[in-house]
Enzyme design. Structure first.
Site, mmCIF file in Angstrom:
data_model
loop_
_atom_site.group_PDB
_atom_site.id
_atom_site.type_symbol
_atom_site.label_atom_id
_atom_site.label_comp_id
_atom_site.label_asym_id
_atom_site.label_seq_id
_atom_site.Cartn_x
_atom_site.Cartn_y
_atom_site.Cartn_z
ATOM 1 C CB CYS A 30 -104.884 -3.953 83.542
ATOM 2 S SG CYS A 30 -104.655 -4.648 84.904
ATOM 3 C CB CYS A 33 -106.023 -7.610 83.775
ATOM 4 S SG CYS A 33 -106.001 -5.926 84.631
#
Length: 105
Positions: A30, A33
């Protein structure tokens, strides 16, 4: 305060031992993230957050921790007080996470 990496093995214990906990759920793949990590660290160091424990949880490797907050997408943030889920937000904006943290301060 340091951000603690937690797995399913430590998750429930950390929730029980600490009154106020904010969790960032992430995955290695991600990008958002990873981009949020320095912001999460900055929030953990912010004045007023000394009594809040900040956890990083890999959502792919920690299914029990993921279920505790009903994680739907990533990055995903949850706040707990005395082991109980208070609120969640799926966002990449620092102010959204700061507002979430206010709910347990």
């Amino acid at each position: 305060m340091a951000v603690i990496k937690a797995t399913d093995a430590e998750f429930q214990q950390l929730l029980q031992e600490n009154e106020k906990v904010v969790v960032k759920y992430y995955a290695d793949w991600c990008g958002n993230c990873r981009l949020f990590s320095p912001k999460f660290k900055r929030l953990s160091d912010q004045e007023g957050n000394e009594q809040v424990v900040f956890l990083d949880v890999n959502a792919e490797n920690s299914p029990e921790a993921r279920k505790a907050a009903n994680v739907t997408n990533l990055p995903f943030f949850a706040v707990f007080r005395n082991g109980e889920l208070v609120d969640t937000v799926a966002a990449s904006k620092e102010d959204a996470v700061a507002s979430l943290i206010e709910k347990i301060r």
